[in-house]
Scaffold this active site. Structure first.
Site, PDB file in Angstrom:
ATOM      1  N   HIS A  88       0.869  -1.181   0.000  1.00 17.16           N
ATOM      2  CA  HIS A  88       0.000   0.000   0.000  1.00 17.16           C
ATOM      3  C   HIS A  88       0.909   1.236   0.000  1.00 17.16           C
ATOM      4  O   HIS A  88       2.013   1.186   0.549  1.00 17.16           O
ATOM      5  CB  HIS A  88      -0.844  -0.059   1.285  1.00 17.16           C
ATOM      6  CG  HIS A  88      -1.915   0.981   1.379  1.00 17.16           C
ATOM      7  ND1 HIS A  88      -1.674   2.271   1.766  1.00 17.16           N
ATOM      8  CD2 HIS A  88      -3.245   0.903   1.164  1.00 17.16           C
ATOM      9  CE1 HIS A  88      -2.808   2.953   1.787  1.00 17.16           C
ATOM     10  NE2 HIS A  88      -3.781   2.141   1.423  1.00 17.16           N
ATOM     11  N   ASP A 102       3.182  -4.352   8.075  1.00 20.01           N
ATOM     12  CA  ASP A 102       1.961  -3.578   7.913  1.00 20.01           C
ATOM     13  C   ASP A 102       0.806  -4.547   8.176  1.00 20.01           C
ATOM     14  O   ASP A 102       0.480  -5.386   7.342  1.00 20.01           O
ATOM     15  CB  ASP A 102       1.918  -3.009   6.490  1.00 20.01           C
ATOM     16  CG  ASP A 102       0.582  -2.345   6.166  1.00 20.01           C
ATOM     17  OD1 ASP A 102      -0.378  -2.494   6.955  1.00 20.01           O
ATOM     18  OD2 ASP A 102       0.497  -1.700   5.100  1.00 20.01           O
ATOM     19  N   GLN A 140      -4.338  -5.166   7.320  1.00 24.55           N
ATOM     20  CA  GLN A 140      -5.312  -6.158   6.858  1.00 24.55           C
ATOM     21  C   GLN A 140      -5.187  -7.504   7.564  1.00 24.55           C
ATOM     22  O   GLN A 140      -5.962  -8.416   7.285  1.00 24.55           O
ATOM     23  CB  GLN A 140      -5.187  -6.358   5.334  1.00 24.55           C
ATOM     24  CG  GLN A 140      -5.426  -5.109   4.506  1.00 24.55           C
ATOM     25  CD  GLN A 140      -6.814  -4.498   4.702  1.00 24.55           C
ATOM     26  OE1 GLN A 140      -7.734  -5.146   5.220  1.00 24.55           O
ATOM     27  NE2 GLN A 140      -6.965  -3.259   4.304  1.00 24.55           N
ATOM     28  N   LYS A 151     -10.317  -0.438  10.758  1.00 20.01           N
ATOM     29  CA  LYS A 151     -10.479  -1.646   9.949  1.00 20.01           C
ATOM     30  C   LYS A 151     -10.792  -2.866  10.805  1.00 20.01           C
ATOM     31  O   LYS A 151     -10.941  -3.972  10.293  1.00 20.01           O
ATOM     32  CB  LYS A 151      -9.205  -1.902   9.133  1.00 20.01           C
ATOM     33  CG  LYS A 151      -8.913  -0.816   8.092  1.00 20.01           C
ATOM     34  CD  LYS A 151      -7.740  -1.201   7.256  1.00 20.01           C
ATOM     35  CE  LYS A 151      -7.128  -0.046   6.495  1.00 20.01           C
ATOM     36  NZ  LYS A 151      -7.885   0.359   5.312  1.00 20.01           N
ATOM     37  N   CYS A 182      -4.794   2.449  -3.665  1.00 21.37           N
ATOM     38  CA  CYS A 182      -3.534   2.958  -3.084  1.00 21.37           C
ATOM     39  C   CYS A 182      -2.379   1.994  -3.298  1.00 21.37           C
ATOM     40  O   CYS A 182      -1.486   1.863  -2.448  1.00 21.37           O
ATOM     41  CB  CYS A 182      -3.681   3.283  -1.596  1.00 21.37           C
ATOM     42  SG  CYS A 182      -4.873   4.556  -1.265  1.00 21.37           S
TER      43      CYS A 182
HETATM   44  N1  7TS Z   1      -1.807  -0.792   4.627  1.00 18.12           N
HETATM   45  C1  7TS Z   1      -2.724  -1.580   4.056  1.00 18.12           C
HETATM   46  C2  7TS Z   1      -2.370  -2.982   3.676  1.00 18.12           C
HETATM   47  C3  7TS Z   1      -3.997  -1.072   3.845  1.00 18.12           C
HETATM   48  O1  7TS Z   1      -4.923  -1.854   3.288  1.00 18.12           O
HETATM   49  C4  7TS Z   1      -4.298   0.264   4.217  1.00 18.12           C
HETATM   50  C5  7TS Z   1      -5.634   0.876   3.940  1.00 18.12           C
HETATM   51  C6  7TS Z   1      -3.305   1.012   4.834  1.00 18.12           C
HETATM   52  C7  7TS Z   1      -2.064   0.455   5.012  1.00 18.12           C
HETATM   53  C8  7TS Z   1      -3.539   2.399   5.312  1.00 18.12           C
HETATM   54  O2  7TS Z   1      -4.417   2.411   6.358  1.00 18.12           O
HETATM   55  P1  7TS Z   1      -4.878   3.794   7.014  1.00 18.12           P
HETATM   56  O3  7TS Z   1      -5.842   3.407   8.057  1.00 18.12           O
HETATM   57  O4  7TS Z   1      -3.644   4.446   7.545  1.00 18.12           O
HETATM   58  O5  7TS Z   1      -5.499   4.582   5.902  1.00 18.12           O
HETATM   59  N2  7TS Z   1      -6.289   0.344   2.830  1.00 18.12           N
HETATM   60  C9  7TS Z   1      -7.370   0.855   2.227  1.00 18.12           C
HETATM   61  C10 7TS Z   1      -7.982   0.234   1.158  1.00 18.12           C
HETATM   62  O6  7TS Z   1      -7.613  -0.826   0.663  1.00 18.12           O
HETATM   63  N3  7TS Z   1      -9.009   0.990   0.744  1.00 18.12           N
HETATM   64  O7  7TS Z   1      -9.079   2.066   1.535  1.00 18.12           O
HETATM   65  C11 7TS Z   1      -8.057   2.004   2.452  1.00 18.12           C
END
Ligand code: 7TS
Length: 413
Positions: free
Chosen positions: A129, A206, A209, A232, A371
């Site tokens: 990401h 990371d 997920q 999430k 992303c």
């Molecule tokens: N890493 C992964 C694997 C992710 O899926 C996401 C968010 C992030 C980092 C960033 O997370 P945040 O909470 O800091 O924004 N992924 C997604 C997505 O797949 N669609 O919207 C956000």
């Protein structure tokens, strides 16, 4: 077709816990299939935050009066729950941030700028990401470190046959996603971490997920840093977590300066507070941290193994149904190596049009590059549509998705 094995929990009771799920969208029952972007929240999380604002709200770590002490106690209880949830040895290793993105930036800037020298290497993967890519690009440019990448193979898995060549004594850090938010691939973090340790590299995972979807134990994985987001995993937006091994966090300089993170302040220099406060400058997201503690309670009460098993069942079912649709390309590996994230394209229809038609049928999916622009380039797709599942997803919602896709084909011929 797979016989759906019932999950180990009562799906209807789980769904009853999520108020938002029980509504119509464009005259259809809502099928929320975008939990990868953000999950829905059970009533107990919403109520806990409401309750905090109604009864306990005050700033933390400051007042000596009762409300402030209660607010502090509630937030620290949440920290302890999160520590237990991921197998951290100490609550001091749990740093509250805003989200995964901020957690990774914290390590990139605080650890990276202090430790990386020209010629040092950071090993990433091609499926990251942007939030586990761009911070390292910034820090690499600032320090002269180089970025290397574990390739993604044609099946959407990491190609690990060249790992020995990619890992050298110049590698200072390996940073990788535990589960891809596009392909659903679950990466063999433990194996990669063990290889990284052979060359003395640190490992950042990371977990945006993974932590929400299956059991994650930092000790068992043998890693050094874990980043994840509250929103999430049934928790609120605005709060995330960085876990790090205590000696590493202790040795790192602060990321942000300000209130709470100091021990004493002079006009020209200051000294730093103990962990975790050194990395929590300013007033934290108190209600959100408390809400996240309740989300962790909720997930633990359902059981992370049970959640993972239910999602795999559902994914197996969805893969079979989607593969039955003519002209549909499904990305990513076999079900045994993936979680409940399915990216796909319908021949001749742009992913955004797919998502728009599905929305008219009450089905919420995301479309775009998710992303992960470098990964999309590898897939040779400017965009995909993506359906993703969580503990509240039902087989009927997948049927609704499939009916929506058939409709889409009918519209676009
Ligand atoms: N890493 C992964 C694997 C992710 O899926 C996401 C968010 C992030 C980092 C960033 O997370 P945040 O909470 O800091 O924004 N992924 C997604 C997505 O797949 N669609 O919207 C956000």
């Amino acid at each position: 077709m797979t016989q759906m094995i019932a999950p180990q929990f009562d799906l209807e009771r789980i769904r009853a816990d999520f108020p938002i799920l029980h509504q119509q969208v464009h005259g259809h029952p809502l099928a929320y299939l975008d939990s990868t972007a953000s999950s829905q929240k059970p009533a107990l999380v919403i109520d806990a935050m409401n309750d905090f604002y109604r009864r306990t709200n005050a700033n933390v770590h400051r007042g000596v009066y009762q409300l402030s002490e209660q607010a502090t106690e509630a937030m620290e209880q949440a920290r302890a729950k999160i520590a237990r949830f991921i197998g951290a040895r100490s609550v001091r290793e749990i740093i509250f941030t805003r989200n995964t993105t901020e957690s990774i930036n914290l390590v990139a800037h605080a650890w990276g700028r202090a430790n990386l020298r020209p010629g040092d290497r950071i090993l990433l993967t091609e499926m990251e990401h942007h939030s586990n890519l761009v911070p390292w690009q910034i820090v690499a440019q600032a320090t002269g470190a180089e970025l290397l990448f574990i390739p993604v193979d044609g099946t959407g898995r990491l190609a690990l046959d060249g790992l020995d060549r990619l890992l050298t004594e110049r590698t200072k850090l390996v940073a990788l996603t535990h589960m891809s938010n596009v392909l659903g691939t679950i990466n063999p973090v433990k194996v990669i971490a063990a290889a990284a340790k052979q060359v003395g590299a640190l490992v950042l995972v990371d977990g945006a997920q993974s932590v929400p979807h299956f059991p994650v134990d930092v000790g068992e994985l043998g890693i050094d840093f874990l980043a994840f987001s509250g929103h999430k995993m049934c928790g609120p937006t605005g709060v995330g977590v960085l876990w790090g091994r205590k000696p590493l966090l202790q040795a790192m300089p602060p990321f942000l300066g300000g209130g709470s993170m100091i021990r004493s302040v002079g006009l020209r220099s200051s000294s730093w507070n103990d962990l975790p406060h050194k990395f929590e400058a300013g007033t934290p997201a108190i209600a959100e941290a408390i809400g996240l503690g309740y989300a962790v309670d909720y997930l633990a009460s359902v059981g992370m193994d049970a959640i993972h098993q239910a999602e795999q069942q559902l994914t197996q079912y969805a893969v079979e149904r989607l593969q039955g649709i003519d002209g549909l390309t499904l990305y990513g590996p076999a079900v045994a190596e993936r979680g409940g994230v399915l990216s796909f394209n319908l021949a001749g229809v742009h992913a955004h049009d797919v998502a728009a038609v599905l929305d008219q049928q009450g089905v919420a999916v995301r479309a775009g590059h998710h992303c992960c622009q470098p990964l999309m380039e590898l897939l040779d797709a400017p965009a995909t549509a993506r359906a993703s599942f969580y503990l509240y997803t039902t087989p009927a919602e997948i049927d609704q998705l499939v009916r929506g896709l058939e409709k889409c084909k009918a519209i676009f011929g």
